[in-house]
Enzyme design. Structure first.
Site: not given
Length: 328
Positions: A21, A52, A57, A122, A153
């Site tokens: 991230w 990941d 991002y 996501h 997720s």
């Protein structure tokens, strides 16, 4: 480095892996490909083989950096990305098979890879988990050789439980840490029964569990720890694991007192997560290469004792549980 099986994928992944991230810069900073390359290569050099990322991002720049790493290394590096958060507005009706297919193909193009090891929905709205056609499109993508496995997720334990009813869901990624302890009650058990891998994100509660923050710590205007404390932009639980900042600081001090003579709290907090056998890997982030080495220290720590585990639980039950346990 220690490795664990990632559920029904059969992949053997580093138990301390890497989330991206904030790779390439701290939250709120401009993305730096040079810094990202240093961090990612430091991770691979240390034996981390699972990275990941997500298409959102740094507007795809993180994916580009991860793809560059994979193409430049000789050893296997498994790539997990995520899709869905580009939808605007991010609502259940916006989730359509054609859009998700396009997101996956865009990720492949950005990373310049032929196949993605793992694609995760996501954090979609809860209603999406009740739509079989959303999960079926990933079967088609797998048949076409574009992805190897599907994961989700999630924000909520209930979403994870619903997701793993779909047989093609191989992994669940969720927030789990000393300040978020609901998952072992049922989700971990059901995931193990169905051979679903567990990927743990936000393991340090956005840095609270490093033990380095104070009431005087400031965060930049573009840092979610500043602008999302009440869920103004995305789910509140992603920031400090949903814990009020001042309450979190007080709970950290109690953890330090309850675990005297221990190494820095961050490593201990990661080792605590690894005490749960159902966890396949934990994906702390890093904004500089030195943090990779710091994170990896957790794997070398001895197992927490029964008394230490109980001490952590006692602080959680008294200070944190009423605030977060039944929300996520």
């Amino acid at each position: 480095m220690n490795y664990r099986k990632l559920g029904k994928t059969g992949l053997s992944v580093s138990e301390i892996s890497l989330g991206t991230w904030q790779v390439g810069g701290k939250w709120g900073d401009p993305f730096s490909h040079a810094n990202a390359d240093h961090i990612l290569n430091a991770a691979a050099d240390a034996g981390i083989n699972f990275i990941d990322t997500a298409d959102v991002y740094s507007d795809g720049e993180s994916e580009k950096a991860v793809g560059r790493l994979v193409r430049s290394r000789s050893e296997p590096i498994y790539v997990a990305t995520k899709c869905g958060r580009q939808l605007n507005p991010h609502v259940a009706d916006a989730y359509q098979p054609a859009k998700l297919r396009q997101f996956v193909e865009d990720s492949l193009r950005r990373m310049q890879l032929d196949v993605l090891d793992l694609v995760q929905l996501h954090c979609p709205p809860t209603e999406v988990y009740y739509r079989p056609e959303i999960f079926e499109v990933f079967d088609r993508l797998r048949e076409e050789g574009k992805i190897r496995h599907l994961g989700v997720s999630v924000e909520k334990v209930e979403e994870g439980l619903k997701a793993i009813e779909f047989p093609n869901v191989a992994t669940v990624q969720l927030i789990f840490n000393m300040f978020r302890q609901r998952a072992p009650e049922l989700l971990f058990k059901e995931a193990a029964r169905r051979d679903v891998g567990i990927i743990v994100r936000v393991p340090l509660a956005s840095g609270l569990l490093t033990g380095k923050f104070s009431a005087e710590t400031s965060f930049s205007a573009d840092d979610h720890r500043n602008f999302n404390r009440n869920g103004e932009t995305f789910d509140k639980g992603e920031t400090f694991a949903g814990v009020d900042y001042e309450t979190g600081l007080a709970a950290v001090e109690e953890l330090k007192a309850a675990l005297p003579g221990q190494p820095q709290l961050a490593a201990l907090a990661l080792r605590w997560i690894l005490m749960f056998d159902e966890v396949s890997c934990v994906i702390p982030g890093a904004s500089r290469p030195e943090q990779i080495i710091s994170n990896l220290q957790a794997a070398d720590l001895p197992a927490l004792t029964k008394e230490q585990m109980q001490a952590v639980r006692e602080v959680y039950d008294r200070k944190i549980k009423p605030l977060v346990h039944y929300t996520w």
